[in-house]
Scaffold this active site. Structure first.
Site, PDB file in Angstrom:
ATOM      1  N   TYR A 134       0.838  -1.206   0.000  1.00 16.11           N
ATOM      2  CA  TYR A 134       0.000   0.000   0.000  1.00 16.11           C
ATOM      3  C   TYR A 134       0.868   1.248   0.000  1.00 16.11           C
ATOM      4  CZ  TYR A 134      -3.719   3.228   1.383  1.00 16.11           C
ATOM      5  OH  TYR A 134      -4.625   4.267   1.424  1.00 16.11           O
ATOM      6  N   ASP A 229       8.739   2.834   1.836  1.00 12.73           N
ATOM      7  CA  ASP A 229       7.561   3.568   2.274  1.00 12.73           C
ATOM      8  C   ASP A 229       7.496   3.410   3.796  1.00 12.73           C
ATOM      9  OD1 ASP A 229       5.046   4.350   3.082  1.00 12.73           O
ATOM     10  OD2 ASP A 229       4.030   3.576   1.310  1.00 12.73           O
ATOM     11  N   LYS A 257       2.123  10.200   8.896  1.00 16.00           N
ATOM     12  CA  LYS A 257       1.514   9.809  10.172  1.00 16.00           C
ATOM     13  C   LYS A 257       2.211  10.440  11.383  1.00 16.00           C
ATOM     14  CE  LYS A 257      -0.505   5.736   8.028  1.00 16.00           C
ATOM     15  NZ  LYS A 257      -1.938   5.776   7.867  1.00 16.00           N
TER      16      LYS A 257
END
Ligand SMILES: Cc1ncc(COP(=O)(O)O)c(C=O)c1O
Length: 420
Positions: A134, A229, A257
């Site tokens: 993702y 990532d 985040k």
């Protein structure tokens, strides 16, 4: 019921009745520490953490104070500001691959620019991505994210409507945790590969020993930038992220985040040489990668991130959160074993999930073999018992107390017993 009315109103004005993130059947009113409350006043122990940013828990007093002070002085300027510069310094000190940082507002953007940056740096087009990985919502990232129909590797399958077909041609899809496949794919396409993007721990699947190392070796051999990532893993697996935890340093990483402390902020980070493509003077006309964003590097998010990192630097922070996570993983595993459910509890102590299977899970296709109906039923029982989490992932925060952990394990135990 207040919540039901809100859900009904949402159906009229929000497609699918929600934000597109979590199931729209719950409306959260507030959060404090490790807990959240819905609009009817039901209390939950929070293992969603806003999908990860709230690693310190909700409303952390020091973060709130820093943010409030900043808000009084202005919330966004579009111009350089001291807080954004300080945060970039903190990131470059912490993260091994980071000499420079370019801010964006979301992880999606960070990953999109990281892939573009690799293309600008190499002058090549193709990106290797792992099935089930993702990397946000860009067209490239939507390739083989969660394909229902499996294609032969390395053929990419778009997971969204609205993506022009040619995008597929420039994405090569590989199975996660298969170093031999990666090696031969890279050897065959090396001259065309601009970059390899990978979640160091893909969703909840840890890298098998040697997998990330193989990617590192092959990328170095062929002059291909390796992109980690670290939107999820950054400042979570360790202060220096997954690259510190696993001892494999990529060429480019993305962060999000935690670095925004609960506000919109994400980043691309790499060596000064690679990051020079964001600098028109250094990159020259054709090598210049234009990147602008209204809220990127806004000082509210930057102070929230700075204060969050300051708290995380304090002695014992990572030991504490890992110990909590280990206790939960072990306790949940025991509860499921005792109730006779074939399962694996996989991931990392800061972020894991129990999946229903009697086989090891090392890639996306293994995840498809897990009993998803059973997982959904378990998730419903947990929600009813006061556990707030996303299906598929359990995020652990530093705010969890012994009482929270004990209560959580009780709920899991009961749910495991009730589960058919
Ligand atoms: C590994 C990873 N990359 C990228 C993203 C996208 O981040 P955002 O939701 O901020 O766009 C996410 C979001 O959960 C993620 O988990």
């Amino acid at each position: 019921m207040k919540q039901e009315l809100l859900i009904e109103r949402a159906r009229a004005v929000l497609p699918a009745g929600g934000l597109g993130n979590l199931d729209p059947g719950i409306v959260i009113q507030r959060g404090e520490g490790a807990r959240v409350w819905d609009e009817d006043g039901n209390e939950y122990i929070d293992y969603l953490l806003g999908s990860g940013p709230m690693f310190l828990g909700h409303g952390h007093a020091e973060v709130v104070e820093a943010v409030q002070e900043q808000i009084g002085q202005g919330t966004t300027f579009f111009a350089s500001n001291a807080r954004a510069i300080e945060l970039a310094e903190a990131i470059t000190e912490a993260v091994a691959c980071a000499e420079q940082v370019r801010y964006v507002s979301t992880g999606t953007e960070a990953d999109m620019y990281a892939m573009r940056l690799a293309r600008a740096f190499t002058g090549r087009d193709k990106i290797v991505k792992f099935e089930g990985g993702y990397h946000g919502m860009s067209s490239d990232a939507q390739m083989s994210l969660a394909p229902a129909e499996l294609a032969n590797f390395p053929v990419a399958v778009p997971d969204s409507a609205g993506i022009p077909d040619p995008v597929r041609q420039d994405m090569l899809i590989a199975p996660y945790n298969d170093p031999d496949f990666a090696r031969s794919l890279i050897a065959e396409h090396a001259a065309d590969i601009a970059g390899i993007i990978v979640e160091p721990l893909q969703r909840i699947i840890p890298p098998q020993p040697g997998f990330l190392e193989t990617l590192r070796e092959e990328c170095s051999r062929h002059g291909i930038p390796l992109i980690f990532d670290e939107v999820v893993t950054g400042f979570r697996f360790a202060y220096g992220g997954a690259q510190e935890a696993y001892g494999v340093v990529p060429d480019i990483c993305t962060l999000g985040k935690i670095i925004g402390g609960g506000f919109p902020l994400a980043a691309v980070a790499a060596s000064a040489e690679i990051m020079a493509h964001f600098d028109k003077e250094k990159a020259g006309g054709k090598g210049f990668l234009m990147q602008v964003g209204t809220l990127s590097g806004n000082p509210v998010a930057a102070v929230a991130g700075l204060k969050t990192l300051e708290v995380l630097r304090r002695p014992g922070a990572y030991q504490k959160v890992r110990a909590i996570g280990e206790e939960l993983m072990q306790g949940i595993g025991e509860a499921l074993s005792k109730a006779g459910h074939a399962h694996r509890v996989i991931g990392h102590p800061t972020m894991f999930e129990a999946v229903f299977t009697d086989r090891d899970v090392v890639n996306y296709r293994d995840v498809l073999q897990c009993d998803s109906k059973k997982a959904a039923a378990f998730h419903d029982l947990l929600r009813q018992g006061g556990i707030f989490k996303a299906p598929g992932k359990t995020y652990v925060s530093l705010a969890l107390t012994e009482r929270d952990v004990a209560e959580t394990l009780e709920v899991f135990k009961k749910a495991a017993e009730q589960l058919a």
